[in-house]
Design a protein around this motif. Sequence first.
Motif, short mmCIF file in Angstrom:
data_model
loop_
_atom_site.label_atom_id
_atom_site.label_comp_id
_atom_site.label_asym_id
_atom_site.label_seq_id
_atom_site.Cartn_x
_atom_site.Cartn_y
_atom_site.Cartn_z
N ALA A 1 10.78 0.59 -0.55
CA ALA A 1 9.69 1.45 -0.27
C ALA A 1 10.43 3.13 -0.12
N SER B 1 0.79 -1.03 0.02
CA SER B 1 0.20 0.03 0.15
C SER B 1 0.78 1.27 -0.20
N ILE B 2 0.56 2.38 -0.38
CA ILE B 2 0.84 3.67 -0.45
C ILE B 2 -0.15 4.48 -0.25
N CYS C 1 0.00 8.85 -5.77
CA CYS C 1 -0.16 7.42 -5.43
C CYS C 1 0.30 6.37 -6.50
N GLY D 1 4.19 6.24 -6.97
CA GLY D 1 4.73 5.48 -5.91
C GLY D 1 4.39 3.87 -5.86
N PHE D 2 3.29 3.63 -6.24
CA PHE D 2 2.83 2.14 -6.36
C PHE D 2 3.43 1.27 -7.47
N LEU E 1 6.60 0.30 -6.24
CA LEU E 1 6.73 -0.83 -5.34
C LEU E 1 6.24 -2.14 -6.40
N ALA F 1 6.69 9.33 -4.91
CA ALA F 1 5.26 10.06 -4.56
C ALA F 1 5.52 11.69 -4.20
N ALA G 1 9.82 4.24 -3.67
CA ALA G 1 8.35 4.62 -3.86
C ALA G 1 7.86 5.95 -2.83
N VAL G 2 8.39 6.13 -1.79
CA VAL G 2 7.94 7.33 -1.35
C VAL G 2 8.82 8.58 -1.97
#
Length: 90
Positions: free
Chosen positions: A49, A10-11, A36, A39-40, A43, A56, A52-53
Amino acid sequence: MPSNQKQTISIIVHGGAYAIPTEIKEPSVQGCQTACKKGFEKLLKGFSAVDAVEAAIRCLEDNEVFDAGTGSVLVLSCLFFDLKCECRQT
């Protein structure tokens, strides 16, 4: 985690902690959804992670709707010729 269990990823992002004005509500929602997705996608491709962050956050910072990066407020102040320039974010 046992190898026979599926891992859920999840993000979640948020575009501000204030009452969003009506005129920018839809662009704000779209900006969060896009961040989102960015970032997703990282992943799903096996990136970390942190990657991904970062993707985003970059997406939010590049969107002028948000008070970050491109949308931040340029502030100039001068105290006895000591000029200071900064970008304020909320």
